[in-house]
Design an enzyme around this catalytic site. Structure first.
Site, PDB file in Angstrom:
ATOM      1  N   HIS A 214      47.728  35.702  -1.306  1.00 45.32           N
ATOM      2  CA  HIS A 214      46.726  36.289  -0.414  1.00 45.32           C
ATOM      3  C   HIS A 214      47.344  37.350   0.497  1.00 45.32           C
ATOM      4  O   HIS A 214      46.733  38.373   0.764  1.00 45.32           O
ATOM      5  CB  HIS A 214      46.093  35.175   0.421  1.00 45.32           C
TER       6      HIS A 214
ATOM      7  N   ARG B 157      36.874  42.623  12.044  1.00 46.09           N
ATOM      8  CA  ARG B 157      38.080  42.882  12.845  1.00 46.09           C
ATOM      9  C   ARG B 157      39.038  43.840  12.133  1.00 46.09           C
ATOM     10  O   ARG B 157      39.773  44.578  12.783  1.00 46.09           O
ATOM     11  CB  ARG B 157      38.786  41.561  13.188  1.00 46.09           C
TER      12      ARG B 157
ATOM     13  N   HIS C 293      36.279  36.002   0.882  1.00 50.12           N
ATOM     14  CA  HIS C 293      36.478  34.726   1.575  1.00 50.12           C
ATOM     15  C   HIS C 293      35.965  33.620   0.662  1.00 50.12           C
ATOM     16  O   HIS C 293      35.182  32.767   1.054  1.00 50.12           O
ATOM     17  CB  HIS C 293      35.791  34.724   2.938  1.00 50.12           C
TER      18      HIS C 293
ATOM     19  N   SER D 102      41.527  38.615  -4.916  1.00 48.02           N
ATOM     20  CA  SER D 102      41.345  37.167  -4.842  1.00 48.02           C
ATOM     21  C   SER D 102      41.568  36.598  -6.235  1.00 48.02           C
ATOM     22  O   SER D 102      40.764  36.832  -7.136  1.00 48.02           O
ATOM     23  CB  SER D 102      39.940  36.823  -4.340  1.00 48.02           C
TER      24      SER D 102
ATOM     25  N   SER E 142      43.103  30.672  13.794  1.00 46.84           N
ATOM     26  CA  SER E 142      41.986  30.693  14.738  1.00 46.84           C
ATOM     27  C   SER E 142      41.392  32.089  14.747  1.00 46.84           C
ATOM     28  O   SER E 142      42.117  33.092  14.728  1.00 46.84           O
ATOM     29  CB  SER E 142      42.464  30.310  16.141  1.00 46.84           C
TER      30      SER E 142
END
Lengths: 209, 723
Positions: B42, B109, B88, B527, B307
């Site tokens: 990843h 982000r 994801h 992925s 996080s």
């Protein structure tokens, strides 16, 4: 000058300012932590969004923020206050408008164009409006719940009632008619490019004030 | 648990053995954890890096190619557009709501890290068929998660696609794309520089959520014990993300940031080591200064926590007070956690002791790179048409096709997404591509995501081309000039079977097509390992594309306009049932798209739209021309009567697919201008708009679709399928 209040999590403040400018008015931000409205404020907009992330209940925390004291004084003095979507939720939580906004009948977020009927033309907001308006809704908790017998319902979804509001209410005013809350987003109907200009009239009413 | 730590962390024995040579001693435990994450597929793309170099990545308008948090292109008047697609998938398979939500948060982000304002989101989704309760759950919860996050942060979700196929039953795909707007001269980058400059961590507190996500979830096959991986899925907080967007944009606009980086996979480890390696500097981090959500976290946990809603800014010490004041104004936690040094090392202290001290480049530049086995898959077998029965009732077959979840209206999905916020959405979801005006400019962007996965299964080179051309046609149909692309390569385990060959072939096909239309890839994501012991996904190289419209007011929609408009077929593609939605399986031998002819069609469509000669445009894709005609009629609320060239089986003519076809409408008096715009591209008048049915004649046989009946099927299918 139109003051557009900005809370943490407000989303439609820029669009609201552009809408005011589109009808020839001037607008500026009012910060949630301030204790006075900007000098020269003639009318107030509480914009759409997810103030404080909808924590506790939509609008609950924002309704108790410092800026709401001068907003309340402005409303009590007869000044115009327009609450859009989350702004409507804030006004209900603040007790400036009757009723509450419950979760949509579908229990999910709904984003689509709706046709509104102007059912009360005797408020400063609606005097100059046409009979019907094409404006989008986009919310998760937009089903107005209250007593239709004692509430000035100003805008109606008509027979369709897409969110399951009592009396198909899309927008309600206080008794004096100077505070209006609505779930649909007039700032998203301000340009032919966006498919409708029917939202401009509400901002024009603010600028006239 | 007797396996050595490095194997538990996902490092091979060879990889583990290489570490002492890079750092001059055996790694400490925190260092080993950092290596395991940074060297995961990843983070390091160790099985795909060498193949990705094939993509065309340059062009006169490219301001930032692959290698940063997102790519960027110049769109004129001093503005740039940032774009990126990211997967994801594995988190969404474990916990679909939070997995999909944090996928949106992460891609936003990435865009924000360039100092760009996010202005549009798209989602490319793949699930098992909706008769599977598990797939219904994953699908509905992923949609809810995407909506929850996107709606709450005020970025409109304007497009995307979804395909339901049994091949995704065990490995669903959730890819998110974000587009942002940034002043071209104000774009931020991630490279750290300047000894003594400060690292400021802004946003959420760091907790134990998402620990090991990159290696545990994203880089291995999922199996039956997925429940034990649940703590690896991050938890979303879109309210903090919105404040982070507002705060970082104000910091960037005020010139208070020297660099900016998001914390994604592998958390602080990845963010800081990439900042250091890109800048060729060292960083010294004090883990005791990281604001924590819970007490007693180990150094390794702080270093790799995933996080969400955290950004790392590089700040000149002279601006520190202003930066901290801005963060306080937005009620965001912010702490100086480190400084830039001249050593080149990533150094971390915890409780006063040095726990990590390694060259930053060992984590990034020295990551292993593997050549994947390139065993070709068997050549596809030509479709035996005689074995495919011709439907007895073509009208019913047409209606049934409109009622398949892969074809039917996706209104149930996009009605749950705020696709308007920002008051810039000119063309809403449901058409070929969404159109967003660029605030303050007359220009607009067309945005889409696409993939021809069945075609890729049979012929990955051809399918790679088809995926790019599908996206380009969708952009062109709105009047947009295809301008920049991002990719998300979703594949099975590259170490097994023909997956490595498929990956290489798909990249080759995509690159050929992108070169043919002069569109650079400026960012992307890979992925792998999307397979279970029972089944592997189709090769699914999703392409996200952005097109540029000179005039937002001149965009074209797919809805029929006025009665009497001519229905015109552009392009020379021949309808074939190979790999078609009508067959519903990856079977046959689909034609490999012709590079020159597809590029010419895209160019002709853009020219025709810019000259204002078409009243609608809709490309022929899944379901064939019958579905194209029906969708334009349904959107416009008016039918059409059309005669199609025959000489083939009627089901091929109606439902066959092939690319290289666009159906447009124009006023009769505009036909000459349309022909002129098309140049050498075939132009065939096939009918006219009018009436309340769609009537198609082939070789003297007529098939009729009543609009109201079609609308009922088309609009209610998805709602019924998940009820």
């Amino acid at each position: 000058m139109i003051a557009v209040v900005r809370f943490p999590g407000s989303l439609d403040h820029d669009s609201a300012i552009r809408a005011v400018q589109a009808v020839g008015g001037q607008a500026t931000y009012a910060w949630h932590a301030d204790t006075e409205l900007p000098a020269g404020t003639r009318a107030v907009v509480l914009p759409g969004g997810f103030s404080y992330g909808d924590h506790l209940r939509p609008g609950a925390i924002a309704s108790r923020s410092p800026i709401m004291a001068p907003v309340r004084r402005h409303a009590d003095a007869g000044g115009l206050v327009l609450g859009i979507c989350n702004g409507f939720q804030v006004l209900c939580e603040a007790g400036l408008l009757p009723g509450v906004l419950r979760t949509n009948q579908s229990t999910s977020f709904v984003c689509r164009q709706v046709e509104l009927e102007v059912v009360d033309r005797h408020t400063p907001f609606t005097r100059e409006l046409g009979g019907s308006l094409s404006i989008p809704i986009k919310n998760h908790d937009g089903a107005w719940f209250g007593d239709p017998a004692t509430t000035r319902i100003v805008l109606s979804y008509g027979a369709e009632n897409p969110l399951g509001a009592v009396a198909s209410a899309a927008g309600v005013a206080n008794a004096a008619g100077n505070v209006l809350g609505l779930m649909p987003h007039p700032e998203e109907a301000t340009d032919p490019l966006l498919g409708s200009t029917d939202g401009l009239g509400l901002f024009a009413a603010l600028v006239r004030a | 648990m007797s396996a050595p730590l490095h194997r538990q962390l996902g490092l091979s024995d060879e990889e583990f053995a290489a570490i002492p040579g890079l750092i001059g001693r055996p790694p400490t435990d925190p260092e080993l954890v950092m290596f395991s994450l940074m060297w995961s597929e990843h983070c390091s793309y160790k099985h795909s890096r060498s193949l990705l170099r094939r993509f065309p990545t340059t062009g006169p308008h490219v301001l930032q190619g692959p290698g940063e948090n997102a790519g960027a292109v110049d769109v004129g008047d001093g503005w740039a557009i940032a774009l990126k697609v990211e997967s994801h998938n594995h988190p969404s398979a474990v916990e679909p709501f939070e997995g999909a939500a944090t996928g949106v948060g992460g891609i936003v982000r990435d865009i924000l890290a360039l100092g760009a304002r996010p202005i549009a989101l798209l989602d490319s989704l793949r699930f098992g068929t909706l008769d599977s309760p598990r797939s219904r759950h994953l699908f509905t919860r992923a949609v809810a998660g995407i909506g929850h996050y996107g709606n709450c942060i005020g970025v409109p979700t304007v497009g995307g696609e979804v395909v339901f196929d049994d091949r995704y039953e065990d490995s669903c795909l959730v890819n998110a794309m974000c587009v942002g707007l940034v002043p071209a001269d104000g774009m931020l980058r991630a490279a750290a520089f300047g000894e003594g400059n400060l690292l400021v961590l802004i946003g959420n507190r760091t907790g134990r959520d998402g620990i090991g996500g990159a290696s545990v979830l994203a880089s291995a096959e999922l199996s039956a014990d997925d429940d034990s991986k649940r703590p690896s899925v991050q938890v979303s907080d879109p309210f903090t993300e919105r404040k982070l967007i507002d705060c970082c944009l104000e910091l960037a606009g005020g010139g208070l940031l020297l660099a900016l980086q998001d914390l994604g996979a592998a958390g602080l480890t990845s963010a800081a080591s990439e900042m250091a390696a890109k800048g060729g500097v060292g960083l010294e981090i004090d883990l005791d200064r990281v604001h924590l959500r819970e007490e007693g976290m180990a150094a390794a946990e702080i270093l790799v926590s995933e996080s969400q809603e955290r950004m790392l800014g590089l700040v000149d010490p002279a601006n520190l007070d202003a930066v901290l004041a801005m963060c306080a104004r937005w009620e965001l936690d912010a702490n100086v956690i480190g400084t830039v040094t001249g050593t080149g090392n990533f150094t971390a202290r915890h409780h006063g002791e040095i726990v990590v001290d390694i060259p930053a480049s060992a984590l990034t530049d020295d990551a292993p790179s593997y050549a994947v086995p390139r065993d070709p898959a068997p050549a596809p077998v030509a479709l035996d048409l005689d074995a495919v029965p011709v439907p007895g009732d073509l009208a019913n077959a047409w209606l049934a096709l409109l009622g398949r979840p892969n074809i039917a209206s996706k209104r149930w999905i996009y009605q749950q997404y705020d696709h308007l916020v920002g008051a810039n959405t000119v063309r809403r979801p449901g058409g070929d591509a969404a159109v967003i005006r660029i605030p303050g400019m007359s220009r607009a962007l067309a945005v889409t995501t696409d993939c021809a996965e069945r075609h890729c299964e049979l012929d990955p080179r051809g399918g790679g081309r088809a995926s790019v051309f599908e996206a380009a046609r969708n952009i062109a149909c709105t009047g947009g000039l295809p301008y920049a692309a991002s990719d998300c390569l979703n594949f099975a385990n590259p170490e097994k079977g023909s997956t490595g060959w498929r990956l290489a072939e798909a990249i080759e096909g995509m690159s050929e097509a992108l070169e043919a239309i002069s569109v650079p890839v400026v960012s992307g994501n890979v992925s792998l390992y999307n397979e279970s012991p029972e089944r592997a996904i189709y090769p699914t190289p999703v392409i996200g594309m952005v097109g540029l419209l000179e005039d937002a007011a001149a965009s074209v929609g797919h809805a029929y306009g006025a009665e009497g408009d001519l229905v015109v077929l552009l392009g020379g593609g021949l309808p074939r049932l190979d790999a078609s939605e009508w067959l519903g399986t990856a079977s046959g031998s689909p034609a490999r798209p012709d590079l020159g002819r597809e590029a010419a069609l895209v160019s002709a469509m853009v020219t025709a739209a810019r000259r204002g000669v078409v009243t609608s445009a809709h490309d022929v894709s899944d379901g064939g021309i019958a579905v194209t005609l029906a969708e334009s009629a349904l959107a416009g609320g008016i039918g059409c009567t059309v005669t199609l060239p025959g000489g083939r089986r009627a089901d091929e003519v109606l439902f066959g697919e092939s690319g290289e076809r666009i159906v447009v409408t124009c006023r009769p008096e505009a036909l000459a201008a349309l022909r002129e715009s098309a140049g050498d591209v075939p132009v065939a008048v096939i009918g006219a708009v009018g009436g309340d049915t769609v009537e198609v004649s082939v070789d003297g046989m007529s098939v009729r679709l009543e609009l109201e009946r079609a609308r009922d099927v088309y609009e209610t299918t998805l709602t019924k399928a998940i009820a």
